[in-house]
Design a protein around this motif. Structure first.
Motif, PDB file in Angstrom:
ATOM      1  N   LEU A  75      37.927  21.745  42.094  1.00 10.06           N
ATOM      2  CA  LEU A  75      38.541  23.264  42.032  1.00 10.06           C
ATOM      3  C   LEU A  75      40.416  23.204  41.876  1.00 10.06           C
ATOM      4  O   LEU A  75      40.747  22.523  42.493  1.00 10.06           O
ATOM      5  CB  LEU A  75      38.299  24.058  43.327  1.00 10.06           C
ATOM      6  N   THR A  76      40.625  23.996  40.813  1.00 12.44           N
ATOM      7  CA  THR A  76      41.802  23.967  40.581  1.00 12.44           C
ATOM      8  C   THR A  76      42.726  24.222  41.824  1.00 12.44           C
ATOM      9  O   THR A  76      42.614  25.048  42.671  1.00 12.44           O
ATOM     10  CB  THR A  76      42.334  25.042  39.544  1.00 12.44           C
ATOM     11  N   ARG A  77      43.842  23.397  41.816  1.00 11.87           N
ATOM     12  CA  ARG A  77      44.683  23.921  43.139  1.00 11.87           C
ATOM     13  C   ARG A  77      45.841  24.741  42.956  1.00 11.87           C
ATOM     14  O   ARG A  77      46.373  25.325  43.692  1.00 11.87           O
ATOM     15  CB  ARG A  77      45.492  22.556  43.430  1.00 11.87           C
ATOM     16  N   HIS A  78      45.876  25.204  41.621  1.00 19.50           N
ATOM     17  CA  HIS A  78      46.677  26.304  41.227  1.00 19.50           C
ATOM     18  C   HIS A  78      46.126  27.630  41.556  1.00 19.50           C
ATOM     19  O   HIS A  78      46.834  28.858  41.668  1.00 19.50           O
ATOM     20  CB  HIS A  78      46.774  26.408  39.625  1.00 19.50           C
ATOM     21  N   ARG A  79      45.041  27.687  42.453  1.00 16.27           N
ATOM     22  CA  ARG A  79      44.819  28.878  42.830  1.00 16.27           C
ATOM     23  C   ARG A  79      45.546  29.424  44.016  1.00 16.27           C
ATOM     24  O   ARG A  79      45.826  30.347  44.264  1.00 16.27           O
ATOM     25  CB  ARG A  79      43.104  28.775  43.647  1.00 16.27           C
ATOM     26  N   MET A  80      46.366  28.220  44.757  1.00 13.09           N
ATOM     27  CA  MET A  80      47.552  28.526  45.770  1.00 13.09           C
ATOM     28  C   MET A  80      48.487  29.452  45.038  1.00 13.09           C
ATOM     29  O   MET A  80      49.110  30.379  45.629  1.00 13.09           O
ATOM     30  CB  MET A  80      47.989  27.440  46.294  1.00 13.09           C
ATOM     31  N   GLU A  81      48.879  29.259  43.746  1.00 12.84           N
ATOM     32  CA  GLU A  81      49.873  30.063  42.954  1.00 12.84           C
ATOM     33  C   GLU A  81      49.335  31.507  42.868  1.00 12.84           C
ATOM     34  O   GLU A  81      49.877  32.622  43.249  1.00 12.84           O
ATOM     35  CB  GLU A  81      50.231  29.619  41.639  1.00 12.84           C
ATOM     36  N   ARG A  82      48.123  31.716  42.608  1.00 18.74           N
ATOM     37  CA  ARG A  82      47.405  33.035  42.424  1.00 18.74           C
ATOM     38  C   ARG A  82      47.602  33.737  43.874  1.00 18.74           C
ATOM     39  O   ARG A  82      47.743  35.156  43.757  1.00 18.74           O
ATOM     40  CB  ARG A  82      46.046  32.814  42.013  1.00 18.74           C
ATOM     41  N   GLU A  83      47.315  32.916  44.868  1.00 19.92           N
ATOM     42  CA  GLU A  83      47.286  33.678  46.338  1.00 19.92           C
ATOM     43  C   GLU A  83      48.596  34.112  46.603  1.00 19.92           C
ATOM     44  O   GLU A  83      48.698  35.355  46.981  1.00 19.92           O
ATOM     45  CB  GLU A  83      46.551  32.790  47.249  1.00 19.92           C
ATOM     46  N   VAL A  84      49.363  33.272  46.246  1.00 18.35           N
ATOM     47  CA  VAL A  84      50.718  33.342  46.731  1.00 18.35           C
ATOM     48  C   VAL A  84      51.456  34.938  46.028  1.00 18.35           C
ATOM     49  O   VAL A  84      51.862  35.592  46.573  1.00 18.35           O
ATOM     50  CB  VAL A  84      51.760  32.415  46.628  1.00 18.35           C
ATOM     51  N   ALA A  85      51.207  34.721  44.721  1.00 13.13           N
ATOM     52  CA  ALA A  85      51.461  35.832  43.820  1.00 13.13           C
ATOM     53  C   ALA A  85      50.881  37.221  44.245  1.00 13.13           C
ATOM     54  O   ALA A  85      51.619  38.305  44.484  1.00 13.13           O
ATOM     55  CB  ALA A  85      51.324  35.539  42.446  1.00 13.13           C
ATOM     56  N   ALA A  86      49.720  37.164  44.563  1.00 13.47           N
ATOM     57  CA  ALA A  86      48.908  38.264  44.905  1.00 13.47           C
ATOM     58  C   ALA A  86      49.597  38.694  46.530  1.00 13.47           C
ATOM     59  O   ALA A  86      49.654  40.032  46.727  1.00 13.47           O
ATOM     60  CB  ALA A  86      47.611  38.050  44.944  1.00 13.47           C
ATOM     61  N   LEU A  87      49.637  37.838  47.330  1.00 13.82           N
ATOM     62  CA  LEU A  87      50.086  38.084  48.688  1.00 13.82           C
ATOM     63  C   LEU A  87      51.536  39.023  48.445  1.00 13.82           C
ATOM     64  O   LEU A  87      52.027  39.974  49.214  1.00 13.82           O
ATOM     65  CB  LEU A  87      50.249  37.057  49.550  1.00 13.82           C
ATOM     66  N   LEU A 172      38.423  30.503  39.598  1.00 10.91           N
ATOM     67  CA  LEU A 172      37.908  31.298  40.717  1.00 10.91           C
ATOM     68  C   LEU A 172      36.790  32.583  40.467  1.00 10.91           C
ATOM     69  O   LEU A 172      35.806  32.880  41.027  1.00 10.91           O
ATOM     70  CB  LEU A 172      38.993  31.723  41.739  1.00 10.91           C
ATOM     71  N   CYS A 173      37.312  33.080  39.091  1.00 10.90           N
ATOM     72  CA  CYS A 173      36.271  34.294  38.829  1.00 10.90           C
ATOM     73  C   CYS A 173      35.005  33.763  38.464  1.00 10.90           C
ATOM     74  O   CYS A 173      33.946  34.209  38.532  1.00 10.90           O
ATOM     75  CB  CYS A 173      36.816  34.688  37.653  1.00 10.90           C
ATOM     76  N   LYS A 174      34.932  32.399  37.823  1.00  7.54           N
ATOM     77  CA  LYS A 174      33.700  31.744  37.563  1.00  7.54           C
ATOM     78  C   LYS A 174      32.890  31.560  38.819  1.00  7.54           C
ATOM     79  O   LYS A 174      31.505  31.745  38.668  1.00  7.54           O
ATOM     80  CB  LYS A 174      33.882  30.299  36.958  1.00  7.54           C
ATOM     81  N   ILE A 175      33.304  31.277  40.025  1.00  8.08           N
ATOM     82  CA  ILE A 175      32.618  31.005  41.094  1.00  8.08           C
ATOM     83  C   ILE A 175      31.981  32.471  41.535  1.00  8.08           C
ATOM     84  O   ILE A 175      30.700  32.445  41.653  1.00  8.08           O
ATOM     85  CB  ILE A 175      33.607  30.790  42.208  1.00  8.08           C
ATOM     86  N   THR A 176      32.887  33.532  41.266  1.00 11.24           N
ATOM     87  CA  THR A 176      32.095  34.842  41.389  1.00 11.24           C
ATOM     88  C   THR A 176      30.992  35.267  40.528  1.00 11.24           C
ATOM     89  O   THR A 176      30.050  35.817  40.982  1.00 11.24           O
ATOM     90  CB  THR A 176      33.171  36.068  41.563  1.00 11.24           C
ATOM     91  N   GLU A 177      31.344  35.061  39.330  1.00 15.10           N
ATOM     92  CA  GLU A 177      30.354  35.429  38.106  1.00 15.10           C
ATOM     93  C   GLU A 177      29.051  34.662  38.377  1.00 15.10           C
ATOM     94  O   GLU A 177      27.792  35.140  38.125  1.00 15.10           O
ATOM     95  CB  GLU A 177      31.155  34.965  36.691  1.00 15.10           C
ATOM     96  N   ASP A 178      29.374  33.398  39.010  1.00 15.85           N
ATOM     97  CA  ASP A 178      27.895  32.602  39.120  1.00 15.85           C
ATOM     98  C   ASP A 178      27.345  32.962  40.449  1.00 15.85           C
ATOM     99  O   ASP A 178      25.918  33.289  40.363  1.00 15.85           O
ATOM    100  CB  ASP A 178      28.387  31.176  39.234  1.00 15.85           C
ATOM    101  N   LEU A 179      28.299  32.856  41.584  1.00 15.14           N
ATOM    102  CA  LEU A 179      27.387  33.014  42.973  1.00 15.14           C
ATOM    103  C   LEU A 179      27.235  34.390  43.324  1.00 15.14           C
ATOM    104  O   LEU A 179      26.508  34.740  44.127  1.00 15.14           O
ATOM    105  CB  LEU A 179      28.573  32.362  44.138  1.00 15.14           C
TER     106      LEU A 179
END
Ligand code: SR1
Ligand code: MG
Length: 422
Positions: A75-87, A172-179
């Motif tokens: 899973l992409t580690r860039h998810r941390m950038e998304r989380e930081v930006a959102a916070l 991460l959207c793909k995880i939601t689309e699938d799960l």
């Protein structure tokens, strides 16, 4: 190079090397480090000054895989950038409900953030039957502010489009689309069933055209309706509370999506908490009946509070700007008619998303402790059946359930119709 989690010594040395963190921790000689993460995605540490333990921070690091499964699910580690930006964005809009980010490192994919030491995860508090008197007030404010100020009702069109593009979070959207929207509605190998779960219940849902079409409509909305910056995973494990304060954590699934997705997530998790009371009331100190009522009152107050505050922000903004989203409106009737239709659509979508989210927690791979902690297999199966039956009605009847009172009545009806076994 193969990823290795940071050792305590490495993390301590790193934290001491970041000036703002070093200062926040009161210039520690020695740091106590504990890995405390129990989420599905990341490593989470508490780092405290050994001499003044109240000087403490949280460190969160994204490994290059899904923690729940391990290295076989990269899973992409860039998810941390998304989380930081959102916070940071949500924190600017709602500082009283979002933990502060002190430091972010885009090479190590980690952040250092505020430690909420007198708060606990809401899901655990609900399982223990704790009343949080300010919860609905706080969550409705958080939802109204984050969703309104991220949308085209507030932002200039070019700013909004830029924000949509900057928040793309495909993996991460793909995880939601699938799960959330796909695997629970087919016989997928990642689905997992509890020991006494009646398989006929899920077969019934798989064979229901009305349900399948409703779920597909919600999936389409999730994938296409870039309405506002969402948290993207707003279950009760993403909320930390005490008697006075409420914080929303963990927005790594943030992206521009349909506003109702976050609202639906909160409603879904309150309903799961409600249906699982037969078990938790046996252990909680509180009397069961009032607590059940309190849970449903939270759903009511959160929806009503959100709707009221969102509309107030909208009206204030347009009145200050002296123009309306719909343009000139002689007589003023169309502006309010549009607002009423807008909120009714949001409500119906929130119910549809809530239904999908309840079903995925019963049938899909990632479950919730409200249900998995029920040690009595028969009782757990009864709770699961209630959740599925309620979710089905939320999805299929989302246009005819016109108010949150209708949803509360539905929850009570399902609770009464499927009594606890076990
Ligand atoms: C495979 S990750 C499972 C779930 O954990 C997160 O909290 C999200 O809900 C995701 O769907
Ligand atoms: Mg999470």
């Amino acid at each position: 190079m193969e990823f290795e989690a940071l050792s305590s010594a490495e993390l301590a040395a790193y934290l001491r090397s970041v000036p703002c963190v070093y200062a926040l921790l009161n210039e520690p000689g020695e740091l106590d480090i504990a890995e405390v993460g129990d989420g599905n995605l990341n490593f989470v540490y508490f780092a405290s000054n050994a001499k003044t333990p109240e000087k403490s921070v949280v460190v969160k690091q994204a490994p290059p895989f899904l923690r729940l499964v391990g290295k076989t699910w990269p899973l992409t580690r860039h998810r941390m950038e998304r989380e930081v930006a959102a916070l940071r964005r949500f924190g600017a809009l709602c500082p009283q409900h979002v933990p502060r980010v002190y430091h972010a490192d885009n090479e190590l994919f980690l952040m250092v953030m505020q430690r909420l030491s007198s708060h606990r995860i809401l899901r655990q508090g609900l399982m223990d039957g704790i009343v949080y008197p300010k919860l609905a007030e706080h969550l409705s404010t958080y939802l109204a502010h984050t969703l309104f100020f991220g949308s085209d009702l507030y932002l200039a069109p070019e700013v909004k489009k830029q924000a949509v593009s900057a928040a793309i979070n495909s993996e991460l959207c793909k995880i939601t689309e699938d799960l959330v929207f796909t695997y629970p509605f087919e016989d997928h190998p990642s689905n997992a069933y509890s020991a006494a779960f009646p398989r006929a219940e899920i077969e019934r849902l798989w064979k229901s055209p009305a349900l399948r079409v409703a779920v597909a409509e919600m999936k389409w909305a999730f994938m296409n309706d870039a309405e506002s910056l969402l948290h993207g995973d707003l279950h009760t494990g993403s909320i930390m509370v005490n008697q006075d304060e409420t914080y929303v954590i963990d927005p790594e699934f943030a992206f521009y999506g349909p506003m109702a997705f976050d609202v639906g997530a909160v409603l879904a998790n309150l309903l799961l908490a409600y249906f699982s009371r037969d078990w938790h009331d046996r252990h909680a100190s509180a009397d069961g009946k009032p607590y059940r009522d309190w849970l449903l009152a939270q759903a009511t107050d959160i929806w009503n509070g959100f709707s009221h505050k969102f509309l107030a922000l909208w009206r204030e903004h347009e009145s200050r700007r002296k123009s309306h989203f719909i343009g000139g409106d002689r007589g003023g009737a169309c502006v309010e008619a549009f607002r009423a239709r807008f909120m009714q659509r949001l409500f119906a979508e929130a119910l549809g998303f809530a239904g999908c989210k309840m079903i995925r927690r019963i049938v899909g791979m990632a479950k919730v402790a409200d249900v998995t902690s029920i040690a009595d297999e028969k009782l757990r199966a009864s709770v699961e059946v209630r959740a599925l039956r309620c979710a089905e009605r939320l999805l299929v009847d989302r246009q005819t359930l016109r108010s949150i009172d209708d949803v509360v009545a539905l929850a009570r009806e399902v609770q009464a119709r499927y009594p606890a076994q076990g």
